[in-house]
Design an enzyme around this catalytic site. Sequence first.
Site, PDB file in Angstrom:
ATOM      1  N   CYS A 160       8.655  -2.309  -3.609  1.00 33.03           N
ATOM      2  CA  CYS A 160       7.565  -3.175  -3.150  1.00 33.03           C
ATOM      3  C   CYS A 160       6.733  -2.523  -2.059  1.00 33.03           C
ATOM      4  CB  CYS A 160       8.109  -4.528  -2.705  1.00 33.03           C
ATOM      5  SG  CYS A 160       9.082  -4.522  -1.179  1.00 33.03           S
ATOM      6  N   ASP A 161       7.322  -1.659  -1.235  1.00 26.32           N
ATOM      7  CA  ASP A 161       6.558  -0.986  -0.177  1.00 26.32           C
ATOM      8  C   ASP A 161       5.373  -0.215  -0.750  1.00 26.32           C
ATOM      9  OD1 ASP A 161       9.228  -1.550   0.483  1.00 26.32           O
ATOM     10  OD2 ASP A 161       9.285  -0.040   2.067  1.00 26.32           O
ATOM     11  N   SER A 162       5.521   0.264  -1.988  1.00 30.90           N
ATOM     12  CA  SER A 162       4.475   1.097  -2.592  1.00 30.90           C
ATOM     13  C   SER A 162       3.164   0.335  -2.742  1.00 30.90           C
ATOM     14  CB  SER A 162       4.929   1.629  -3.955  1.00 30.90           C
ATOM     15  OG  SER A 162       5.093   0.570  -4.887  1.00 30.90           O
ATOM     16  N   LEU A 163       3.230  -1.012  -2.737  1.00 35.90           N
ATOM     17  CA  LEU A 163       2.014  -1.797  -2.897  1.00 35.90           C
ATOM     18  C   LEU A 163       1.153  -1.789  -1.642  1.00 35.90           C
ATOM     19  CD1 LEU A 163       3.237  -4.824  -5.036  1.00 35.90           C
ATOM     20  CD2 LEU A 163       2.248  -2.641  -5.769  1.00 35.90           C
ATOM     21  N   PHE A 164       1.707  -1.343  -0.531  1.00 29.15           N
ATOM     22  CA  PHE A 164       0.890  -1.068   0.652  1.00 29.15           C
ATOM     23  C   PHE A 164       0.391   0.369   0.626  1.00 29.15           C
ATOM     24  CE2 PHE A 164       0.147   0.576   4.879  1.00 29.15           C
ATOM     25  CZ  PHE A 164      -0.530  -0.444   5.530  1.00 29.15           C
TER      26      PHE A 164
END
Length: 797
Positions: A160-164
Amino acid sequence: MNINLFRSILPGIVLFLLLDGAPLVTRAQAGTTPDSILAAMQRVADWQLAHPATTPPTGWVAAAGDAGFMALAGISSGPKYRDAMLAMAATNDWEPGPRKYDADDQCVGQTYAELYLRYRDPEMIEPMRRRFDAILAQPPPATSLDFAQGNAARDLWSWCDSLFMAPPAWVRLYAVTDDQRYLDFAVTNWWRTADYLYDRDEHLFYRDSTYFKKTEANGRKVFWSRGNGWVMAGLARTLQYLPMNHPDRPRFEKVFQEMAGKILTCQQPDGLWRASLLDPDSYPLQETSGSAFFTYALAWGVNQGLLDPAKYGPAVQGGWAALLTCVDPDGRLTHVQPVGSDPRHFDADATAPYGVGGFLLAGSEVYRMTVLGKNAEDASAVKPALKIRKVNITNPASFRRDEETVEFTLGNGGDASDALAATFGGSRNLAVMDGVSARILDSQVYSESTNGPAKLLFQADLAPGETRSYYILDAAALASMPPPIIKTFARVVPERHDDFAWESDRIAHRIFGKALETWQAEPLTSSGVDVWIKRTRNLVVNDMYRTMNLFNTNGVSQDDYRVGKTRGCGGLGVWQDGQLYVSKNWRTYNLITTGPIRSEFELTYEAWTAGGRTVSETKRISIDAGSSLSRFESTFHSDDASPLKIAIGLAERPGENVVVPNGAPDIAAWTRTTAKGLVVQSQPEGLMTYWQPQDFAKGTTAVAIILPRGSIETFTNDKPSLSANAFLPPTKTFGEGQPAIRDFLAICPATPNQPFAYYLGAGWDESVDFTNAKAWNDYVRRFAERRDQPLQVTVGN
């Protein structure tokens, strides 16, 4: 956001208790005045600059911090933070991280793109674009988002961090290039990840697939605070550059609102969020990085009208107040969970650049919220009601518009101008705030005469058919005004025989003054327009005159355009019975304004005889930031009130100059050569472009004129009987450029005492903007289309 509603509730917002049993704090005590918010942001940023991270400067740890520094640069009074980001990017050679597909190594591209949007220098995004093009050309071999497959999973946005880290970089690259592929990639892959990791019951994101079946000590699912903070903050930063009319925008906003509702219920009494959102009791330590990203996202949602300020405003204020308690007196942000550490046990003094980035992003949106909603700083310093007007700018065209100047003349008639004049009166202390961030845009206020109405200028970027909003406000509401980037300049040059020179960040020009007519070394009587080409976005006029190094082929700018007695680049004269009658050099000048968005001035020419009548002229000339074309407005005065014929010209160079209509296949196929030039003429569109023969190692200079649509009666030249020898291709270069042999002319009607407005300009094939004849012709044609389809402006409350 309904500003009036927010104004009514903001003074009554009660902040969360910072500690159990602590007294309630006021806005001023909690640091929610513009001055105190900015001061706190700068204190934290200064500490970080003084204690740089040891992690790779292209990695996500630093890049997330950089995002916050760019937000601070948009509201701070000095260039320090912007300069720090420029230095970082230069150190990195504007490269993303080393891993081709990994989202973490794309995060730094967000800052590169935002710097590009300030300076519009293609070198700032070239390496990023090269990397993203390589990804599009050769997608990663992995097809599954299953994180258990190991390193291959990181080639996709599988956590989910990749969406930032990645999507905001991709949409920013779309915004600066108008390349739809980048936008489509971001949208498609965002939803692919969301469909996989988003729990539609809890309205939260799993960190990755390995958490699908994990539970906390209380039996609840595992959803990390910082991970979901990354998602919400990344979603806000993606929505900033997603076109307002994009078909998927409502879906993105729905997820944002769902997450916001859930996150609101997870905020703890002290105003922060714990590492585990659904089992905070098992993770008692305060944690500021996730809390900062939530505070940022919620504040952004309130400011965008996506979240109810009455419901979410107190949570934002409570989050910000709590974050302030985690800032040491020297500016160190504490309670940042380190990378890879146990979220139950870490040093309370721990800090990291990504935590600072979250803090600065949060501060920027709390600042925006406060500026747009305040009536008074505090009870002891009541100030007049804040003057704000929201303006909506619409692009009615089917093409994207970048660096488009928005212009208001306050109180000159018309709904928009009168509405602004009613709000601000004659004030010139105005600021323009971006509609999707706290950034204060470069703007300019000036009057064309001492007692004339004020003009307000700023620039907008708009996708096809898109409407974006901006806020015009009294600058007194701000804690500071960021320094603008000066992109235009104009001045008289008495030290060089009364030249008058002007430039944008793309091109430079000069017109000759009276003193040059009697200069003993090289006298010249000419009202033609000269061109100085440049391969830099910096302003060059002062340096050119200071050094008088005008013909340096390897320099950032040079004079390779010989005007002589021709019209040069867009000069004019009176056309009578096949004869061109021209004025002498200018006699008087009036510098009206010079600044970040526009330079404007006026020149007068004394009367001359033109085919049996006496004519004098006043020229009003202006150039805008980002433009390769200047606006000329000529008003003729004559002893004869009958209409004039005027001829606007482009100096012709030796060689075979091929004349074609717009749309001819020759334009796309043209290759530069010293033997041939390409002239494109279009009467219906009112334009003429000239891709000159290449001047050997100096490259090719291109020039153009754009006249009122349908105004050109005919195209001709002023010396139809030249011998064939005049057109022989040149055999060598000259210091000042190839000689001008005659003028290509466009003949138009003009009426005495009525302004005749047109555009002229130039480009260079070594400037990166126009590498071939097609690029130059496309630019000129699109400029004419922009003129014919003006932006639509409405003013709200």
